[in-house]
Write a protein that holds these residues in place. Structure first.
Motif, PDB file in Angstrom:
ATOM      1  N   LEU A 195       0.835  -1.211   0.000  1.00  0.00           N
ATOM      2  CA  LEU A 195       0.000   0.000   0.000  1.00  0.00           C
ATOM      3  C   LEU A 195       0.864   1.253   0.000  1.00  0.00           C
ATOM      4  CD1 LEU A 195      -2.709   1.499   0.272  1.00  0.00           C
ATOM      5  CD2 LEU A 195      -2.467   1.244   2.742  1.00  0.00           C
ATOM      6  N   SER A 215       2.645   1.653  -3.312  1.00  0.00           N
ATOM      7  CA  SER A 215       1.773   2.093  -4.408  1.00  0.00           C
ATOM      8  C   SER A 215       1.533   3.597  -4.371  1.00  0.00           C
ATOM      9  CB  SER A 215       0.441   1.354  -4.359  1.00  0.00           C
ATOM     10  OG  SER A 215      -0.334   1.787  -3.252  1.00  0.00           O
ATOM     11  N   GLN A 216       1.692   4.190  -3.202  1.00  0.00           N
ATOM     12  CA  GLN A 216       1.518   5.632  -3.059  1.00  0.00           C
ATOM     13  C   GLN A 216       2.855   6.372  -3.071  1.00  0.00           C
ATOM     14  OE1 GLN A 216      -1.578   7.077  -2.892  1.00  0.00           O
ATOM     15  NE2 GLN A 216      -2.298   5.010  -3.332  1.00  0.00           N
TER      16      GLN A 216
END
Length: 93
Positions: free
Chosen positions: A4, A7-8
């Motif tokens: 997560l 991905s950012q």
């Protein structure tokens, strides 16, 4: 969680950490802009960590000043749980 944050584009700030410089006066405009961008990334990563944990996990990391600090607290907390699980598994065997 790593996926997560990755991905950012936030995992690098969690892994490497971020330290506030002591003096802001001797910096150029570009350095100040880069510093602000890094601050935003750190706070965004901390926000994701806050949202990913339950209430007991949140209590542990609520006072963390940076995302790296919060990640280290979570690592230690869950590493302990992993060890406890290993001991229980060995006991069952």
């Amino acid at each position: 969680m790593k996926t997560l944050l990755g991905s950012q584009s936030l995992w690098d700030i969690v892994e490497k950490g971020f330290q506030e410089p002591e003096e802001d006066e001797d910096q150029s405009v570009a350095q100040i802009a880069a510093l602000e961008k890094t601050r935003v990334k750190d706070k965004s990563a901390l926000y994701f960590l806050y949202n990913a944990v339950d209430e007991s996990g949140f209590k542990k990391i609520a006072n963390a000043a940076s995302s790296k600090e919060a990640w280290k607290i979570l690592e230690v907390a869950h590493r302990g749980n992993h060890r406890v699980r290993q001991i229980r598994l060995q006991t069952l065997r």
